[in-house]
Design a protein around this motif. Structure first.
Motif, PDB file in Angstrom:
ATOM      1  N   LEU A  10       0.815  -1.210   0.000  1.00 24.23           N
ATOM      2  CA  LEU A  10       0.000   0.000   0.000  1.00 24.23           C
ATOM      3  C   LEU A  10       0.850   1.261   0.000  1.00 24.23           C
ATOM      4  O   LEU A  10       0.660   2.170  -0.815  1.00 24.23           O
ATOM      5  CB  LEU A  10      -0.933  -0.013   1.225  1.00 24.23           C
ATOM      6  CG  LEU A  10      -1.824   1.216   1.412  1.00 24.23           C
ATOM      7  CD1 LEU A  10      -2.769   1.382   0.231  1.00 24.23           C
ATOM      8  CD2 LEU A  10      -2.605   1.095   2.717  1.00 24.23           C
ATOM      9  N   TYR A  11       1.820   1.328   0.911  1.00 26.71           N
ATOM     10  CA  TYR A  11       2.621   2.551   1.024  1.00 26.71           C
ATOM     11  C   TYR A  11       3.670   2.656  -0.067  1.00 26.71           C
ATOM     12  O   TYR A  11       4.068   3.754  -0.466  1.00 26.71           O
ATOM     13  CB  TYR A  11       3.235   2.644   2.422  1.00 26.71           C
ATOM     14  CG  TYR A  11       2.215   3.089   3.437  1.00 26.71           C
ATOM     15  CD1 TYR A  11       1.784   4.415   3.476  1.00 26.71           C
ATOM     16  CD2 TYR A  11       1.633   2.183   4.321  1.00 26.71           C
ATOM     17  CE1 TYR A  11       0.820   4.820   4.384  1.00 26.71           C
ATOM     18  CE2 TYR A  11       0.662   2.579   5.233  1.00 26.71           C
ATOM     19  CZ  TYR A  11       0.257   3.906   5.249  1.00 26.71           C
ATOM     20  OH  TYR A  11      -0.702   4.315   6.136  1.00 26.71           O
ATOM     21  N   THR A  12       4.103   1.517  -0.623  1.00 27.73           N
ATOM     22  CA  THR A  12       4.998   1.571  -1.780  1.00 27.73           C
ATOM     23  C   THR A  12       4.255   2.124  -2.993  1.00 27.73           C
ATOM     24  O   THR A  12       4.803   2.921  -3.760  1.00 27.73           O
ATOM     25  CB  THR A  12       5.552   0.170  -2.092  1.00 27.73           C
ATOM     26  OG1 THR A  12       6.322  -0.294  -0.977  1.00 27.73           O
ATOM     27  CG2 THR A  12       6.457   0.196  -3.319  1.00 27.73           C
ATOM     28  N   ARG A  13       2.994   1.724  -3.154  1.00 21.95           N
ATOM     29  CA  ARG A  13       2.174   2.260  -4.247  1.00 21.95           C
ATOM     30  C   ARG A  13       1.999   3.771  -4.129  1.00 21.95           C
ATOM     31  O   ARG A  13       1.843   4.466  -5.131  1.00 21.95           O
ATOM     32  CB  ARG A  13       0.787   1.602  -4.258  1.00 21.95           C
ATOM     33  CG  ARG A  13       0.769   0.183  -4.736  1.00 21.95           C
ATOM     34  CD  ARG A  13      -0.629  -0.343  -5.012  1.00 21.95           C
ATOM     35  NE  ARG A  13      -1.669   0.054  -4.072  1.00 21.95           N
ATOM     36  CZ  ARG A  13      -2.823  -0.587  -3.929  1.00 21.95           C
ATOM     37  NH1 ARG A  13      -3.065  -1.676  -4.654  1.00 21.95           N
ATOM     38  NH2 ARG A  13      -3.734  -0.175  -3.083  1.00 21.95           N
ATOM     39  N   ARG A  14       2.024   4.276  -2.908  1.00 27.91           N
ATOM     40  CA  ARG A  14       1.857   5.716  -2.691  1.00 27.91           C
ATOM     41  C   ARG A  14       3.159   6.489  -2.844  1.00 27.91           C
ATOM     42  O   ARG A  14       3.194   7.699  -2.632  1.00 27.91           O
ATOM     43  CB  ARG A  14       1.274   5.964  -1.301  1.00 27.91           C
ATOM     44  CG  ARG A  14      -0.156   5.478  -1.148  1.00 27.91           C
ATOM     45  CD  ARG A  14      -0.663   5.699   0.264  1.00 27.91           C
ATOM     46  NE  ARG A  14      -2.007   5.181   0.437  1.00 27.91           N
ATOM     47  CZ  ARG A  14      -2.636   5.130   1.612  1.00 27.91           C
ATOM     48  NH1 ARG A  14      -2.015   5.545   2.717  1.00 27.91           N
ATOM     49  NH2 ARG A  14      -3.860   4.647   1.685  1.00 27.91           N
ATOM     50  N   GLY A  15       4.225   5.786  -3.183  1.00 24.98           N
ATOM     51  CA  GLY A  15       5.493   6.450  -3.438  1.00 24.98           C
ATOM     52  C   GLY A  15       6.434   6.507  -2.259  1.00 24.98           C
ATOM     53  O   GLY A  15       7.510   7.118  -2.356  1.00 24.98           O
ATOM     54  N   LEU A  16       6.069   5.877  -1.126  1.00 21.90           N
ATOM     55  CA  LEU A  16       6.969   5.847   0.024  1.00 21.90           C
ATOM     56  C   LEU A  16       7.980   4.718  -0.147  1.00 21.90           C
ATOM     57  O   LEU A  16       7.699   3.703  -0.783  1.00 21.90           O
ATOM     58  CB  LEU A  16       6.192   5.637   1.323  1.00 21.90           C
ATOM     59  CG  LEU A  16       5.649   6.882   2.027  1.00 21.90           C
ATOM     60  CD1 LEU A  16       4.625   7.596   1.170  1.00 21.90           C
ATOM     61  CD2 LEU A  16       5.056   6.510   3.388  1.00 21.90           C
TER      62      LEU A  16
ATOM     63  N   ASP B 243      -2.054  -6.697  -4.267  1.00 18.42           N
ATOM     64  CA  ASP B 243      -2.881  -5.524  -4.515  1.00 18.42           C
ATOM     65  C   ASP B 243      -4.271  -5.678  -3.908  1.00 18.42           C
ATOM     66  O   ASP B 243      -4.845  -4.711  -3.391  1.00 18.42           O
ATOM     67  CB  ASP B 243      -2.991  -5.252  -6.024  1.00 18.42           C
ATOM     68  CG  ASP B 243      -1.759  -4.549  -6.576  1.00 18.42           C
ATOM     69  OD1 ASP B 243      -1.150  -3.742  -5.839  1.00 18.42           O
ATOM     70  OD2 ASP B 243      -1.388  -4.808  -7.732  1.00 18.42           O
TER      71      ASP B 243
ATOM     72  N   ASP C  80      -5.615  -3.109  -1.235  1.00 19.94           N
ATOM     73  CA  ASP C  80      -6.892  -2.419  -1.440  1.00 19.94           C
ATOM     74  C   ASP C  80      -7.790  -2.570  -0.223  1.00 19.94           C
ATOM     75  O   ASP C  80      -8.473  -1.619   0.196  1.00 19.94           O
ATOM     76  CB  ASP C  80      -7.604  -2.987  -2.674  1.00 19.94           C
ATOM     77  CG  ASP C  80      -6.915  -2.630  -3.977  1.00 19.94           C
ATOM     78  OD1 ASP C  80      -6.069  -1.699  -3.973  1.00 19.94           O
ATOM     79  OD2 ASP C  80      -7.202  -3.289  -4.996  1.00 19.94           O
TER      80      ASP C  80
ATOM     81  N   GLU D 110      -6.583  -0.431   2.599  1.00 15.67           N
ATOM     82  CA  GLU D 110      -6.734   1.000   2.336  1.00 15.67           C
ATOM     83  C   GLU D 110      -8.020   1.560   2.930  1.00 15.67           C
ATOM     84  O   GLU D 110      -8.119   2.748   3.230  1.00 15.67           O
ATOM     85  CB  GLU D 110      -6.696   1.258   0.826  1.00 15.67           C
ATOM     86  CG  GLU D 110      -6.467   2.709   0.452  1.00 15.67           C
ATOM     87  CD  GLU D 110      -6.076   2.861  -0.997  1.00 15.67           C
ATOM     88  OE1 GLU D 110      -5.452   3.881  -1.340  1.00 15.67           O
ATOM     89  OE2 GLU D 110      -6.390   1.956  -1.798  1.00 15.67           O
TER      90      GLU D 110
ATOM     91  N   GLN E  89      -5.608   4.464   5.842  1.00 13.47           N
ATOM     92  CA  GLN E  89      -5.895   5.840   5.435  1.00 13.47           C
ATOM     93  C   GLN E  89      -4.884   6.842   5.978  1.00 13.47           C
ATOM     94  O   GLN E  89      -4.946   8.019   5.644  1.00 13.47           O
ATOM     95  CB  GLN E  89      -7.306   6.225   5.885  1.00 13.47           C
ATOM     96  CG  GLN E  89      -8.399   5.458   5.146  1.00 13.47           C
ATOM     97  CD  GLN E  89      -9.781   5.685   5.714  1.00 13.47           C
ATOM     98  OE1 GLN E  89      -9.956   6.413   6.690  1.00 13.47           O
ATOM     99  NE2 GLN E  89     -10.781   5.052   5.109  1.00 13.47           N
TER     100      GLN E  89
ATOM    101  N   THR F 203      -1.660   9.041   6.305  1.00 15.22           N
ATOM    102  CA  THR F 203      -0.714   9.634   5.374  1.00 15.22           C
ATOM    103  C   THR F 203       0.695   9.559   5.956  1.00 15.22           C
ATOM    104  O   THR F 203       0.886   9.178   7.118  1.00 15.22           O
ATOM    105  CB  THR F 203      -1.069  11.100   5.113  1.00 15.22           C
ATOM    106  OG1 THR F 203      -0.936  11.832   6.337  1.00 15.22           O
ATOM    107  CG2 THR F 203      -2.503  11.232   4.593  1.00 15.22           C
TER     108      THR F 203
END
Length: 452
Positions: A28-34, A212, A216, A219, A225, A227
Motif C-alpha cells: 500500500l505505502y509503496t504504491r503511494r510512493g513511500l 494488490d 486495497d 486502504e 488511510q 498519510t
C-alpha cells in the motif's frame, strides 16, 4: 541518530494473518510512493519472498540471538537512513520464543501493531488486545487490527470492546470468494501454504495481484488511510551502533555460485550480501534447469523443496556430473538442508515411493508427515561459532564422516544430538541453515576461502 516511523506487526499466535497484513502495508505505502523497508523477525525464508515483492527491496532477518543485538541495530539504522517506513513482521505469538518479537520491539522501541483473528470472538477481542498491550510493562504500542471479520456489525462489536478507542486501527473482512460489491475484502487463501510454510511469491503467476487485493482491503481501514505525516506518530530513533563490525575480505577474488530456483530458494538476502562484502563475486544458477555449473571457485546449494522436484533433479544428469567434477577438483561445495538432500543417493517420498537423486553423498533421505526438527542451532566451524537454525520434514541416513554437530543456544554439542555436519573432501553438508554474518570466518571455511 536516524529517525523513521516503524511498526512491529505481531499477533497472539501463528496463523492470525501477520504476513498478509505486513505485505499489504508494504504494498500500500509503496504504491503511494513511500520507500518501505521490511524485516522479518526470526529465521524465516518464505515470508520475506512476499515482503520483497511488496516493497521492492531486500528483506533481512532480525533475531536478537541469531544476528546479535549489534547486527540488528546496524541493519535498522541503515534501513532508517533510506526509508520512509520500516515494517518488522513478528514470529509466532508476540511473547513466544526466547528471544521473542516483544523482546525486539522493546529493545529498539518499535511500536507493536497487533493483528488478531477475530473470526470467532466479540467482546473477548478487547480483553485480548488489552492483555497484549499490558502483559509486559513498557511495551511500545501502536494499536490493534481485527482480521477475518464477518460483517460491519461484527466490526462494531469488536471496536466497542476496546478499553482505549484510539487502539482501533480497523478491520479486514473474511471472505473466500473475493470482492463483494462496494467492499474490498481479502480472500481467505490469499497467501497459500504447504508443509514448510507459505508458498513463495515467485511461484505464483498472480502474486502481485494478490498483494494488490490485500492492499486495497487495508486502504479502507483507519490504518490504511494514514498519510506519511500521520505515520510520524510511530517515529523511532535508530542510532548508529557504537561498534560496527568490519567484514574481513576472506573471499577476495573468488566466484561463489549460488543455486536459486523453485527447488532451492531458502536464501537469506543477508547471506548473499555478506559474500559480496567478503570480496566474492556472486553468480546464480538453476540446479534444476542448468546442465552445468557456471565458472566458479565455490558452490552454495541452499535449502528449499527438492522433494517437490525429484523427477527433474534425477533427470538433470548434466548438473550431477558438473557437481561431481567440481568436488573432484577440490573446489568447495556447501549444501544445506534441501541442498544436502539433493546430494544423497535417493529419497523416499511421503507416498512411499523411492526416487534416485544425485548421489554425491552416501546416504538416503526419507520424508516424514510430521516435522522432524525445528529451532535455533549453532555449530563450531574452523574454531568459530556459526549460528542459524534447523527446520525440516525429512530424516537422513548418511555414512559420510561427521566433522561437527550442532547444538541449541547455550548448550554444548554432544555425539548423536543436534544436526550432523558432514565433511567429505571439499564437500560440506548439513540440515543446518547457516546465518553467514554470525561468522564470516566460518563461512569462508565452508566456501574454501582464505584460511580454509
Amino acid at each position: 541518530m536516524t529517525r523513521c516511523p516503524a511498526l512491529l506487526i505481531a499477533a497472539p499466535a501463528s496463523g492470525q494473518g501477520k504476513t498478509t497484513v505486513t505485505a499489504a502495508l508494504a504494498r500500500l505505502y509503496t504504491r503511494r510512493g513511500l520507500k518501505v523497508r521490511v524485516f522479518k523477525c526470526g529465521p524465516d525464508f518464505l515470508d520475506p519472498h512476499w515482503h520483497h515483492l511488496a516493497s521492492g527491496a531486500p528483506v533481512h532477518q532480525l533475531d536478537l540471538w541469531m544476528n546479535g543485538e549489534a547486527d540488528c541495530a546496524q541493519r535498522l539504522h541503515a534501513a532508517a537512513q533510506e526509508a520512509d517506513l520500516l515494517l518488522i513482521e513478528g514470529v509466532m505469538g508476540l511473547f513466544d520464543g526466547d528471544p521473542s518479537a516483544a523482546d525486539l520491539a522493546q529493545r529498539f522501541g518499535v511500536p507493536v501493531l497487533a493483528v488478531v483473528d477475530a473470526s470467532a470472538m466479540a467482546g473477548t477481542f478487547g480483553a485480548l488486545a488489552f492483555g497484549l498491550q499490558h502483559y509486559r510493562p513498557g511495551l511500545p504500542w501502536a494499536g490493534v487490527l481485527a482480521n477475518r471479520v464477518g460483517s460491519a456489525r461484527h466490526a462494531d462489536m469488536l471496536r466497542s470492546g476496546l478499553r482505549a478507542p484510539g487502539d482501533w486501527l480497523g478491520a479486514l473482512m473474511r471472505v473466500t470468494t473475493g470482492a463483494e460489491a462496494g467492499t474490498a475484502r481479502v480472500p481467505g487463501a490469499l497467501l497459500p501454504e504447504r508443509h514448510l510454510g507459505l508458498v513463495a511469491a515467485h511461484e505464483l503467476a498472480d502474486s502481485q495481484q494478490r498483494l494488490d487485493v490485500a492492499a486495497d482491503a487495508l486502504e479502507g481501514t483507519p490504518l490504511g488511510q494514514m498519510t506519511a505525516p500521520d505515520l510520524q506518530r510511530w517515529a523511532v530513533d535508530f542510532p548508529l551502533p557504537a561498534h560496527t563490525a568490519v567484514v574481513p575480505t576472506l573471499l577476495e577474488g573468488r566466484t561463489v555460485a549460488v543455486g536459486r530456483d523453485a527447488a532451492f530458494c531458502f536464501i537469506y538476502d543477508a547471506n548473499v550480501q555478506l559474500l559480496e562484502q567478503m570480496g566474492a563475486r556472486v553468480v546464480f544458477f538453476s540446479p534444476l534447469r542448468d546442465t552445468a555449473l557456471p565458472a566458479c571457485d565455490a558452490v552454495w546449494l541452499p535449502g528449499g523443496y527438492p522433494e517437490l522436484h525429484t523427477v527433474q533433479i534425477a533427470a538433470n544428469t548434466g548438473m550431477q556430473a558438473s557437481l561431481r567434477a567440481h568436488v573432484a577438483a577440490g573446489k568447495a561445495l556447501w549444501a544445506e538442508c534441501g541442498g544436502m538432500m539433493a546430494l544423497m543417493e535417493s529419497i523416499t517420498l511421503a507416498d512411499g515411493s523411492t526416487v534416485p537423486l544425485w548421489g554425491l553423498l552416501p546416504g538416503r533421505v526419507t520424508m516424514q508427515r510430521r516435522l522432524a526438527a525445528l529451532g535455533p542451532q549453532q555449530v563450531a566451524v574452523a574454531g568459530q561459532t556459526l549460528r542459524g537454525h534447523t527446520f525440516h520434514y525429512s530424516t537422513s541416513d548418511c555414512s559420510a564422516p561427521v566433522v561437527a554437530r550442532t547444538a541449541r543456544p547455550g548448550e554444548a554439542a554432544e555425539p548423536g544430538t543436534g544436526e550432523a555436519l558432514y565433511g567429505q573432501g571439499s564437500l560440506h553438508a548439513s540440515y543446518f541453515h547457516a546465518w553467514f554474518p554470525s561468522s564470516p570466518t566460518a563461512t569462508a571455511h565452508l566456501l574454501g576461502g582464505a584460511g580454509a
